[in-house]
Design a protein around this motif. Structure first.
Motif, PDB file in Angstrom:
ATOM      1  N   SER A  91       0.991  -1.758  -0.072  1.00 57.99           N
ATOM      2  CA  SER A  91       0.116  -0.194   0.113  1.00 57.99           C
ATOM      3  C   SER A  91       0.779   1.330   0.077  1.00 57.99           C
ATOM      4  CB  SER A  91      -0.935  -0.043   1.316  1.00 57.99           C
ATOM      5  OG  SER A  91      -0.443   0.198   2.573  1.00 57.99           O
ATOM      6  N   ARG A  92       1.879   1.623   1.117  1.00 63.36           N
ATOM      7  CA  ARG A  92       3.102   2.544   0.789  1.00 63.36           C
ATOM      8  C   ARG A  92       4.481   2.528   0.694  1.00 63.36           C
ATOM      9  NH1 ARG A  92       1.955   2.053   6.740  1.00 63.36           N
ATOM     10  NH2 ARG A  92       4.131   1.352   7.540  1.00 63.36           N
ATOM     11  N   GLY A  93       5.487   3.274   0.362  1.00 64.37           N
ATOM     12  CA  GLY A  93       6.644   2.880   0.101  1.00 64.37           C
ATOM     13  C   GLY A  93       7.278   2.071  -0.689  1.00 64.37           C
ATOM     14  N   ILE A  94       8.107   1.137  -0.247  1.00 61.07           N
ATOM     15  CA  ILE A  94       9.046   0.330  -1.367  1.00 61.07           C
ATOM     16  C   ILE A  94       7.719  -0.401  -2.174  1.00 61.07           C
ATOM     17  CG2 ILE A  94      10.646  -1.337  -1.825  1.00 61.07           C
ATOM     18  CD1 ILE A  94      12.357   0.687   0.733  1.00 61.07           C
ATOM     19  N   GLY A  95       6.913  -1.239  -1.534  1.00 56.69           N
ATOM     20  CA  GLY A  95       6.095  -1.976  -1.506  1.00 56.69           C
ATOM     21  C   GLY A  95       5.096  -1.168  -3.107  1.00 56.69           C
ATOM     22  N   ALA A 140      -3.949  -8.649   4.619  1.00 58.89           N
ATOM     23  CA  ALA A 140      -4.354  -9.588   5.603  1.00 58.89           C
ATOM     24  C   ALA A 140      -3.109  -9.306   5.755  1.00 58.89           C
ATOM     25  CB  ALA A 140      -3.520 -11.116   4.804  1.00 58.89           C
ATOM     26  N   ASP A 141      -2.926  -9.564   7.166  1.00 59.60           N
ATOM     27  CA  ASP A 141      -1.416  -9.525   8.417  1.00 59.60           C
ATOM     28  C   ASP A 141      -0.946 -11.220   7.928  1.00 59.60           C
ATOM     29  OD1 ASP A 141       0.156  -9.304  10.566  1.00 59.60           O
ATOM     30  OD2 ASP A 141      -0.926  -9.714  12.036  1.00 59.60           O
ATOM     31  N   VAL A 142       0.091 -10.628   6.790  1.00 58.16           N
ATOM     32  CA  VAL A 142       1.960 -11.174   6.966  1.00 58.16           C
ATOM     33  C   VAL A 142       1.346 -12.705   8.205  1.00 58.16           C
ATOM     34  CG1 VAL A 142       2.505 -10.032   4.992  1.00 58.16           C
ATOM     35  CG2 VAL A 142       3.211 -10.692   7.052  1.00 58.16           C
ATOM     36  N   ALA A 143       1.383 -12.437   9.134  1.00 64.52           N
ATOM     37  CA  ALA A 143       1.678 -12.975  10.184  1.00 64.52           C
ATOM     38  C   ALA A 143       0.823 -13.839  10.930  1.00 64.52           C
ATOM     39  CB  ALA A 143       1.869 -11.836  11.902  1.00 64.52           C
ATOM     40  N   ASN A 158       7.969 -10.925  -1.435  1.00 62.30           N
ATOM     41  CA  ASN A 158       7.800 -10.436   0.416  1.00 62.30           C
ATOM     42  C   ASN A 158       8.158  -8.732   0.523  1.00 62.30           C
ATOM     43  OD1 ASN A 158       6.547 -13.218   0.982  1.00 62.30           O
ATOM     44  ND2 ASN A 158       8.678 -14.024   0.393  1.00 62.30           N
ATOM     45  N   ASN A 159       7.547  -8.167   0.596  1.00 58.02           N
ATOM     46  CA  ASN A 159       7.773  -6.502   1.544  1.00 58.02           C
ATOM     47  C   ASN A 159       7.778  -6.449   2.699  1.00 58.02           C
ATOM     48  OD1 ASN A 159       8.172  -3.607   0.544  1.00 58.02           O
ATOM     49  ND2 ASN A 159       6.065  -3.649   0.754  1.00 58.02           N
ATOM     50  N   ALA A 160       6.168  -6.797   3.503  1.00 55.47           N
ATOM     51  CA  ALA A 160       6.099  -5.950   4.349  1.00 55.47           C
ATOM     52  C   ALA A 160       7.124  -6.310   5.177  1.00 55.47           C
ATOM     53  CB  ALA A 160       5.101  -7.047   4.752  1.00 55.47           C
ATOM     54  N   HIS A 199      16.572  -5.949  17.179  1.00 52.59           N
ATOM     55  CA  HIS A 199      15.242  -7.766  16.507  1.00 52.59           C
ATOM     56  C   HIS A 199      15.138  -7.173  15.344  1.00 52.59           C
ATOM     57  CE1 HIS A 199      14.085  -3.208  16.283  1.00 52.59           C
ATOM     58  NE2 HIS A 199      12.946  -3.194  16.767  1.00 52.59           N
ATOM     59  N   TYR A 200      15.742  -6.239  15.045  1.00 53.93           N
ATOM     60  CA  TYR A 200      15.441  -6.417  12.706  1.00 53.93           C
ATOM     61  C   TYR A 200      16.155  -6.925  12.113  1.00 53.93           C
ATOM     62  CZ  TYR A 200      14.562  -3.299   8.587  1.00 53.93           C
ATOM     63  OH  TYR A 200      14.813  -3.183   7.585  1.00 53.93           O
ATOM     64  N   THR A 201      17.695  -6.062  12.326  1.00 52.11           N
ATOM     65  CA  THR A 201      18.847  -7.299  11.338  1.00 52.11           C
ATOM     66  C   THR A 201      18.563  -7.703  11.475  1.00 52.11           C
ATOM     67  OG1 THR A 201      19.795  -6.808  13.086  1.00 52.11           O
ATOM     68  CG2 THR A 201      19.810  -5.434  12.050  1.00 52.11           C
ATOM     69  N   THR A 206      15.723 -10.459  11.301  1.00 48.15           N
ATOM     70  CA  THR A 206      15.205 -10.948  10.411  1.00 48.15           C
ATOM     71  C   THR A 206      14.921 -10.977   8.960  1.00 48.15           C
ATOM     72  OG1 THR A 206      13.844  -8.548  10.595  1.00 48.15           O
ATOM     73  CG2 THR A 206      13.156 -10.275  12.424  1.00 48.15           C
ATOM     74  N   LYS A 207      16.418  -9.589   9.485  1.00 50.12           N
ATOM     75  CA  LYS A 207      17.172  -9.332   7.604  1.00 50.12           C
ATOM     76  C   LYS A 207      17.945 -10.398   7.268  1.00 50.12           C
ATOM     77  CE  LYS A 207      13.494  -6.402   6.820  1.00 50.12           C
ATOM     78  NZ  LYS A 207      12.607  -7.158   5.252  1.00 50.12           N
ATOM     79  N   ALA A 208      18.815 -10.774   7.697  1.00 54.09           N
ATOM     80  CA  ALA A 208      19.620 -11.897   6.706  1.00 54.09           C
ATOM     81  C   ALA A 208      19.007 -13.154   7.617  1.00 54.09           C
ATOM     82  CB  ALA A 208      20.770 -12.033   8.410  1.00 54.09           C
ATOM     83  N   PRO A 216      17.538  -3.372   0.247  1.00 49.30           N
ATOM     84  CA  PRO A 216      17.579  -1.811  -0.392  1.00 49.30           C
ATOM     85  C   PRO A 216      19.130  -1.717   0.785  1.00 49.30           C
ATOM     86  CG  PRO A 216      15.156  -2.941  -0.054  1.00 49.30           C
ATOM     87  CD  PRO A 216      16.533  -3.839   0.295  1.00 49.30           C
ATOM     88  N   GLY A 217      19.544  -0.443   0.379  1.00 50.00           N
ATOM     89  CA  GLY A 217      20.189   0.333   1.171  1.00 50.00           C
ATOM     90  C   GLY A 217      19.606   1.201   2.401  1.00 50.00           C
ATOM     91  N   THR A 218      19.119   2.432   2.086  1.00 56.08           N
ATOM     92  CA  THR A 218      18.337   3.544   3.205  1.00 56.08           C
ATOM     93  C   THR A 218      17.461   4.221   1.766  1.00 56.08           C
ATOM     94  OG1 THR A 218      20.349   3.862   4.728  1.00 56.08           O
ATOM     95  CG2 THR A 218      18.358   5.313   4.643  1.00 56.08           C
ATOM     96  N   ILE A 219      16.317   4.251   2.565  1.00 59.47           N
ATOM     97  CA  ILE A 219      15.628   4.183   1.675  1.00 59.47           C
ATOM     98  C   ILE A 219      14.177   5.127   1.836  1.00 59.47           C
ATOM     99  CG2 ILE A 219      13.657   3.550  -0.165  1.00 59.47           C
ATOM    100  CD1 ILE A 219      16.457   2.535  -1.241  1.00 59.47           C
ATOM    101  N   ALA A 220      14.073   6.440   1.463  1.00 64.67           N
ATOM    102  CA  ALA A 220      13.431   7.170   2.097  1.00 64.67           C
ATOM    103  C   ALA A 220      11.941   6.805   2.422  1.00 64.67           C
ATOM    104  CB  ALA A 220      13.475   8.553   2.195  1.00 64.67           C
ATOM    105  N   THR A 221      11.010   6.188   3.562  1.00 59.70           N
ATOM    106  CA  THR A 221      10.088   6.438   3.714  1.00 59.70           C
ATOM    107  C   THR A 221       9.381   6.264   5.290  1.00 59.70           C
ATOM    108  OG1 THR A 221      10.345   3.809   4.405  1.00 59.70           O
ATOM    109  CG2 THR A 221      10.211   4.338   1.624  1.00 59.70           C
ATOM    110  N   ASP A 222       8.388   6.135   5.482  1.00 56.16           N
ATOM    111  CA  ASP A 222       7.837   6.219   6.942  1.00 56.16           C
ATOM    112  C   ASP A 222       8.098   4.963   7.722  1.00 56.16           C
ATOM    113  OD1 ASP A 222       5.460   7.811   5.686  1.00 56.16           O
ATOM    114  OD2 ASP A 222       3.938   5.698   5.773  1.00 56.16           O
TER     115      ASP A 222
END
Ligand code: NAD
Ligand code: RM4
Length: 254
Positions: free
Chosen positions: A17-21, A63-66, A90-92, A156-158, A160-162, A187-193
């Motif tokens: 709905s927004r940003g990179i997705g 849908a909640d992807v979780a 898989n972008n969410a 908590h985030y890194t 998940t990305k690995a 992606p590196g740093t992309i300006a989004t919400d």
């Protein structure tokens, strides 16, 4: 002939709905794919209207992807709407910046559930359809430069990305024999919400701009082209790869 034409293909993009997705949905549609735009918490009507306004086909999928039940319903509804599924993106993802020493357990759990378990649930549900269809497919996951480097407020985030990149490497083995390629985009740093507040910290944006050899922070559309490439016939022999799209940030250490 090698082509990036996606006419006749069906794509499902999580968090579209927004940003990179959103940028990925628009580019996939422009390349000819019918696009199911997953959304959660925000609506996807703007993206659907933009695609339809350009002559493309799109449908919104809440849908909640979780949630396994919601993911399975979403994948079934995508197949019902467009007659199949060829491309899953898989972008969410979420990244509620937080320091480590008082990281609440439930925040850790939610970030794992949305980012990593969500990619697992969506990949499994989509792969079952793709294997059954027998015409190959593409699974593309939005990992991050954070799969390769740490982040002080992203403990908590890194992981998940690995983990997402590692999941794509294993799925490349499992699904390759079915003609389904599995890759990640980092992606590196992309300006989004997701990083609006972080980039608003005094000096942060200028510091990042100085660190990036191309001289600017990325925009969502910078990630959409590489995703279309991986979704296309031009990338038919790319499997289990991670494509870093960061303006040169990662290599700029000295
Ligand atoms: P964003 O906050 O604009 O977009 C995140 C999207 O995910 C939103 O559409 C949101 O509704 C959706 N979402 C969140 N929880 C969800 C759930 N439970 N179910 C379904 N959808 C859900 O941020 P963005 O920057 O566009 O992030 C998109 C992806 O790109 C994320 O996976 C993020 O980790 C990754 N990424 C972003 C950057 C960056 O610098 N912006 C860098 C590397 C990777
Ligand atoms: C990314 C990367 C970016 C950060 C976002 C939130 O994966 O770490 O630099 O702004 O997450």
């Amino acid at each position: 002939m090698v082509t990036m034409d996606l006419s006749g293909k069906v794509a499902l993009v999580t968090g579209g709905s927004r940003g990179i997705g959103r940028a990925i949905c628009l580019r996939l549609a422009r390349a000819g794919a019918a696009v199911a735009v997953n959304h959660h918490g925000t609506d996807a009507e703007g993206v659907v209207e933009a695609i339809e306004g350009g002559g493309g086909r799109a449908v919104a999928m809440r849908a909640d992807v979780a949630r396994k039940d919601e993911v399975e319903t979403m994948v079934r509804a995508t197949v019902d709407a467009f007659g199949g599924l060829d491309i899953l993106v898989n972008n969410a993802g979420i990244c509620p910046f937080h320091n480590f020493l008082d990281m609440p357990e439930d925040l850790w759990d939610r970030v794992q559930a949305v980012n990593l378990k969500g990619a697992f649930l969506c990949s499994q549900a989509a792969a079952r359809v793709m294997v059954e269809q027998g015409r190959g497919g593409r699974i593309i996951s939005i990992s991050s430069i954070s799969a390769l480097v740490g982040g002080g407020e992203q403990t908590h985030y890194t992981p998940t990305k690995a983990g997402i990149h590692s999941l794509m490497q294993s799925l490349a083995i499992v699904l390759g024999p079915h003609g389904i390629t599995c890759n990640s985009v980092m992606p590196g740093t992309i300006a989004t919400d997701i990083n609006r507040e972080d980039l608003a910290e005094p000096g942060k944006r200028a510091y990042m701009e100085r660190r990036i050899p191309l001289g600017r922070i990325g925009e969502p559309d910078d990630i959409a082209g590489p995703v279309v490439f991986l979704a296309s016939d031009a990338a038919r022999y790319v499997n289990g790869a991670g494509l870093l799209v960061d303006g040169g940030l990662f290599v700029n250490l000295q």
